[in-house]
Design a protein around this motif. Structure first.
Motif, PDB file in Angstrom:
ATOM      1  N   GLN A 281     -13.772  -0.415  -4.988  1.00  0.00           N
ATOM      2  CA  GLN A 281     -13.400   0.108  -3.669  1.00  0.00           C
ATOM      3  C   GLN A 281     -11.890   0.064  -3.474  1.00  0.00           C
ATOM      4  OE1 GLN A 281     -15.623  -2.095  -0.724  1.00  0.00           O
ATOM      5  NE2 GLN A 281     -17.542  -1.810  -1.835  1.00  0.00           N
ATOM      6  N   LEU A 282     -11.283  -1.053  -3.860  1.00  0.00           N
ATOM      7  CA  LEU A 282      -9.838  -1.190  -3.716  1.00  0.00           C
ATOM      8  C   LEU A 282      -9.109  -0.164  -4.571  1.00  0.00           C
ATOM      9  CD1 LEU A 282      -7.521  -2.839  -2.478  1.00  0.00           C
ATOM     10  CD2 LEU A 282      -7.714  -4.408  -4.417  1.00  0.00           C
ATOM     11  N   MET A 283      -9.599   0.032  -5.793  1.00  0.00           N
ATOM     12  CA  MET A 283      -9.004   1.004  -6.712  1.00  0.00           C
ATOM     13  C   MET A 283      -9.051   2.402  -6.103  1.00  0.00           C
ATOM     14  SD  MET A 283      -7.670   1.676  -9.706  1.00  0.00           S
ATOM     15  CE  MET A 283      -7.600   2.913 -11.001  1.00  0.00           C
TER      16      MET A 283
ATOM     17  N   GLN B  12      -6.073   7.041  -3.809  1.00  0.00           N
ATOM     18  CA  GLN B  12      -5.911   8.014  -2.740  1.00  0.00           C
ATOM     19  C   GLN B  12      -4.534   7.901  -2.100  1.00  0.00           C
ATOM     20  OE1 GLN B  12      -8.227  10.479  -2.015  1.00  0.00           O
ATOM     21  NE2 GLN B  12      -6.431  11.269  -0.930  1.00  0.00           N
ATOM     22  N   ALA B  13      -4.032   6.668  -1.980  1.00  0.00           N
ATOM     23  CA  ALA B  13      -2.691   6.470  -1.413  1.00  0.00           C
ATOM     24  C   ALA B  13      -1.629   7.128  -2.275  1.00  0.00           C
ATOM     25  CB  ALA B  13      -2.407   4.975  -1.256  1.00  0.00           C
ATOM     26  N   TYR B  14      -1.764   7.042  -3.599  1.00  0.00           N
ATOM     27  CA  TYR B  14      -0.785   7.673  -4.481  1.00  0.00           C
ATOM     28  C   TYR B  14      -0.803   9.194  -4.306  1.00  0.00           C
ATOM     29  CZ  TYR B  14      -1.357   3.140  -6.836  1.00  0.00           C
ATOM     30  OH  TYR B  14      -1.463   1.801  -7.125  1.00  0.00           O
ATOM     31  N   VAL B  15      -1.995   9.747  -4.208  1.00  0.00           N
ATOM     32  CA  VAL B  15      -2.121  11.200  -4.033  1.00  0.00           C
ATOM     33  C   VAL B  15      -1.503  11.624  -2.711  1.00  0.00           C
ATOM     34  CG1 VAL B  15      -3.751  13.091  -3.694  1.00  0.00           C
ATOM     35  CG2 VAL B  15      -4.158  11.408  -5.503  1.00  0.00           C
ATOM     36  N   ASP B  16      -1.826  10.902  -1.652  1.00  0.00           N
ATOM     37  CA  ASP B  16      -1.381  11.286  -0.315  1.00  0.00           C
ATOM     38  C   ASP B  16       0.129  11.216  -0.160  1.00  0.00           C
ATOM     39  OD1 ASP B  16      -4.028  11.643   0.368  1.00  0.00           O
ATOM     40  OD2 ASP B  16      -4.219   9.741   1.442  1.00  0.00           O
TER      41      ASP B  16
ATOM     42  N   GLN C 289       8.751   5.213   0.641  1.00  0.00           N
ATOM     43  CA  GLN C 289       8.585   4.461   1.883  1.00  0.00           C
ATOM     44  C   GLN C 289       7.166   4.609   2.417  1.00  0.00           C
ATOM     45  OE1 GLN C 289      11.676   6.054   4.394  1.00  0.00           O
ATOM     46  NE2 GLN C 289      13.070   4.378   3.947  1.00  0.00           N
ATOM     47  N   ALA C 290       6.659   5.824   2.391  1.00  0.00           N
ATOM     48  CA  ALA C 290       5.296   6.060   2.881  1.00  0.00           C
ATOM     49  C   ALA C 290       4.279   5.296   2.035  1.00  0.00           C
ATOM     50  CB  ALA C 290       4.979   7.553   2.869  1.00  0.00           C
ATOM     51  N   LEU C 291       4.480   5.298   0.722  1.00  0.00           N
ATOM     52  CA  LEU C 291       3.572   4.563  -0.147  1.00  0.00           C
ATOM     53  C   LEU C 291       3.673   3.065   0.105  1.00  0.00           C
ATOM     54  CD1 LEU C 291       1.558   4.337  -2.432  1.00  0.00           C
ATOM     55  CD2 LEU C 291       3.471   4.409  -4.052  1.00  0.00           C
ATOM     56  N   ALA C 292       4.887   2.560   0.254  1.00  0.00           N
ATOM     57  CA  ALA C 292       5.064   1.133   0.533  1.00  0.00           C
ATOM     58  C   ALA C 292       4.331   0.728   1.805  1.00  0.00           C
ATOM     59  CB  ALA C 292       6.555   0.799   0.635  1.00  0.00           C
ATOM     60  N   HIS C 293       4.425   1.575   2.834  1.00  0.00           N
ATOM     61  CA  HIS C 293       3.711   1.287   4.082  1.00  0.00           C
ATOM     62  C   HIS C 293       2.206   1.245   3.850  1.00  0.00           C
ATOM     63  CE1 HIS C 293       7.353   3.216   6.354  1.00  0.00           C
ATOM     64  NE2 HIS C 293       7.609   2.001   5.923  1.00  0.00           N
TER      65      HIS C 293
ATOM     66  N   LEU D 107      -2.059   0.125 -11.095  1.00  0.00           N
ATOM     67  CA  LEU D 107      -0.623   0.239 -11.338  1.00  0.00           C
ATOM     68  C   LEU D 107      -0.328   1.143 -12.527  1.00  0.00           C
ATOM     69  CD1 LEU D 107       0.583  -3.329 -10.443  1.00  0.00           C
ATOM     70  CD2 LEU D 107       0.971  -1.206  -9.202  1.00  0.00           C
ATOM     71  N   ASP D 108      -1.243   1.208 -13.468  1.00  0.00           N
ATOM     72  CA  ASP D 108      -1.103   2.212 -14.524  1.00  0.00           C
ATOM     73  C   ASP D 108      -1.168   3.615 -13.908  1.00  0.00           C
ATOM     74  OD1 ASP D 108      -1.114   2.951 -17.459  1.00  0.00           O
ATOM     75  OD2 ASP D 108      -2.969   3.898 -16.831  1.00  0.00           O
ATOM     76  N   ALA D 109      -2.080   3.793 -12.951  1.00  0.00           N
ATOM     77  CA  ALA D 109      -2.186   5.088 -12.261  1.00  0.00           C
ATOM     78  C   ALA D 109      -0.932   5.365 -11.437  1.00  0.00           C
ATOM     79  CB  ALA D 109      -3.424   5.109 -11.372  1.00  0.00           C
ATOM     80  N   LEU D 110      -0.366   4.326 -10.817  1.00  0.00           N
ATOM     81  CA  LEU D 110       0.875   4.513 -10.074  1.00  0.00           C
ATOM     82  C   LEU D 110       1.999   4.921 -11.021  1.00  0.00           C
ATOM     83  CD1 LEU D 110       2.700   4.422  -7.626  1.00  0.00           C
ATOM     84  CD2 LEU D 110       2.839   1.916  -7.887  1.00  0.00           C
TER      85      LEU D 110
END
Length: 215
Positions: free
Chosen positions: A69-71, A76-80, A93-97, A138-141
């Motif tokens: 679930q966390l993954m 989704q956050a990386y995509v957005d 900045q948006a990703l950090a938030h 983090l590999d995906a990031l």
């Protein structure tokens, strides 16, 4: 057509997992009671054992299920925030938030504390939580950061996964460690979280920012 019994079984399983998650997060592994899990799930203890065999198996199901679930949320956050971004600073900045909002949620902090506490007792399960959750995310990031680099918004990344770890460390080190040592309720206030997110983006770009115009 699915029978009534077949329909009840998945519902019971979900109820047991939800109840067990609450019990394990509240009491830890040793303090968790299968009787309490059954009571919270509204099923018999025999049903709990029929579904999950034993307490160890139930713990493993919770840890690995929450990792998935966390993954999903992080991907989704990386995509957005990063895919399609035109400005690296605004995107980071948006990703950090987003990372601060999701990873400092009470249930995530409690789960992290539980996994750390039981790492020596269940090294394979807890190691899998790291490998399939945090490390994989983090590999995906790193891949998402590479796509920013390919579009001229970052320098070429020699080690994208390392860059992802460095970014996550800039964002999460202070609030995550405060919560780990001082307790879930001792969280950083929103204004400081905003400052951490913005400065993390600035420090990361000081190392990896590109002066090339975006293509």
């Amino acid at each position: 057509m699915e029978s009534e019994t077949e329909g009840r079984t998945p519902r019971k399983r979900r109820a047991i997992l939800a109840a067990a998650t609450e019990v394990f997060l509240q009491h830890g592994y040793l303090g968790a009671s299968m009787d309490e899990v059954a009571a919270k799930a509204g099923v018999s203890k025999q049903t709990v054992y029929k579904q999950f065999e034993n307490k160890e198996r139930l713990f493993a199901e919770i840890v690995l299920g929450t990792s998935d679930q966390l993954m999903d949320g992080l991907l989704q956050a990386y995509v957005d925030t990063l895919d399609g971004a035109a400005d690296a600073r605004e995107a980071l900045q948006a990703l950090a938030h987003r990372l601060l909002q999701s990873l400092t949620a009470d249930n995530v902090l409690q789960l992290r504390r539980l996994v750390i506490a039981e790492a020596d007792r269940f090294p394979e399960v807890c190691g899998a939580w790291f490998d399939s959750g945090f490390d994989k995310s983090l590999d995906a990031l790193g891949q998402a950061l590479t796509r920013l680099s390919d579009r001229g918004l970052l320098r070429e990344l020699e080690d994208p996964t390392l860059a992802a770890y460095q970014f996550a460390g800039l964002v999460m080190y202070k609030p995550m460690n405060r919560a780990m040592f001082a307790g879930t309720r001792q969280r950083v206030d929103n204004s400081e979280l905003q400052k951490l997110a913005d400065q993390a983006a600035d420090v990361f770009l000081a190392a990896y920012g590109s002066e090339r115009p975006a293509r």
